[in-house]
Enzyme design. Sequence first.
Site, PDB file in Angstrom:
ATOM      1  N   ASP A  79      34.838 112.763  49.438  1.00 15.35           N
ATOM      2  CA  ASP A  79      35.339 113.072  50.858  1.00 15.35           C
ATOM      3  C   ASP A  79      36.473 113.361  50.958  1.00 15.35           C
ATOM      4  O   ASP A  79      37.472 112.917  50.554  1.00 15.35           O
ATOM      5  CB  ASP A  79      34.550 111.982  51.629  1.00 15.35           C
ATOM      6  CG  ASP A  79      35.439 110.717  51.417  1.00 15.35           C
ATOM      7  OD1 ASP A  79      35.587 110.206  50.446  1.00 15.35           O
ATOM      8  OD2 ASP A  79      35.829 109.855  52.466  1.00 15.35           O
ATOM      9  N   GLU A 172      35.447 107.361  50.818  1.00 13.68           N
ATOM     10  CA  GLU A 172      36.343 106.641  50.543  1.00 13.68           C
ATOM     11  C   GLU A 172      37.326 106.441  51.722  1.00 13.68           C
ATOM     12  O   GLU A 172      38.145 105.621  51.843  1.00 13.68           O
ATOM     13  CB  GLU A 172      37.184 106.998  49.244  1.00 13.68           C
ATOM     14  CG  GLU A 172      38.369 106.284  48.796  1.00 13.68           C
ATOM     15  CD  GLU A 172      39.696 106.635  49.286  1.00 13.68           C
ATOM     16  OE1 GLU A 172      40.480 105.681  49.203  1.00 13.68           O
ATOM     17  OE2 GLU A 172      39.768 107.782  50.019  1.00 13.68           O
TER      18      GLU A 172
END
Length: 407
Positions: A79, A172
């Site tokens: 991400d 994350e």
Amino acid sequence: MDITERFLNYTKFDTQSAEDSESVPSTSKQLIFAEYLKKELENEGFSDVEMDDKGYIYATLKANTKDEIPTIGFISHYDTSPDCSGADIKPQIIKNYDGSDILLSEGIISSPKKFPELLQHVGEDLIVTDGTTLLGADDKAGIAEIVQAMCYLRDHKEIKHGDIRIAFNPDEEIGMGAHHFDVEKFGCEWAYTMDGGDIGELEFENFNAASAKIYIKGISVHPGYAKGKMVNANLLAMELAKMLPEDETPETTEGYQGFYHLLGVQSSVEKASMHYIIRDHDRARFEERKRTIKNIVETLNEKYGEGTVTAEIKDQYYNMKEKIDPQMHVIDIVLHAMQTCGVAPKVKPIRGGTDGAQLSFKGLPCPNIFAGGVNFHGPYEFVSIQSMEKAQQVIVEICRLVAGFND
């Protein structure tokens, strides 16, 4: 496929996560890239490739020796930060960077006067943005390095290694990357996140972290008749903020210094809410910071009445150092690998957290190694191709060293 092409392919996918989402992953577009990555790992011939329903991807490069060798792992997140758009990224390569200003697009310049880190990469080939989005080196550079290193080991059977596990996860950037990571399935004695910054960085200390949400109840009365009756929640929020140390904020601290960070305030006369994050490397000071918030709340309630101010304080993650210290061979191997690859180690504390911190407390010691990107989370982000290549080499060397072979 070389590491540059692999990384550029990854940047074509918008994988921005979202803090206000309750789904896992937090955005469905992350799964589009996850599916692409899963197929890529299968096409490269890796074993045990699987993706669960939350977008966590696991795979194995099987051992090429019968010797008993610890199973280790390498992890990166896919991400990108909610802080800046990750859609329609237009990367460009600056060959043999000469130290001058870089024109990202009309009117948008990346200058070493503002970003002196650029001067550390003179003579290298830099991948930059067009100044309208982030680049995504955090952490697609880490993914590219891991996959490229596994391909190199696959093709160079003279380098003996044990089973090597790799994993890629969502979310994350919003602190959720390790929450659904299956440590037992991963099956490693220890692992490394490839999620650090500039070349040479090695991190196995991070903040202890907590969030503090503070709620203030005011009393709204017509201002013309408010004497002795009104309790203005706006003013209480200001009073509370002033009771915290002025020199212990992110903009006034560095290194091992902790802080209180006011993320946001919503207020009116009748009610207010404040959202702080609390950070400190030292566990005792971290606990003291939480007590400070509680003491301020008690003081204000004594002044304005019980229940006027309440606080919800929740721990988020802890300093992985206490889990790494008993197993310092995990660090020694990286230091040796970097030196062998001609990389000067830069051991430093993380002024933040990584998935590795949470994983370390889940039983998987997991320090953080550089991925090569600089100026993360914004349009001036860049990564040196040579730094990515060095990271790939360090991964290969770690695997070789763990196997106990020497050149």
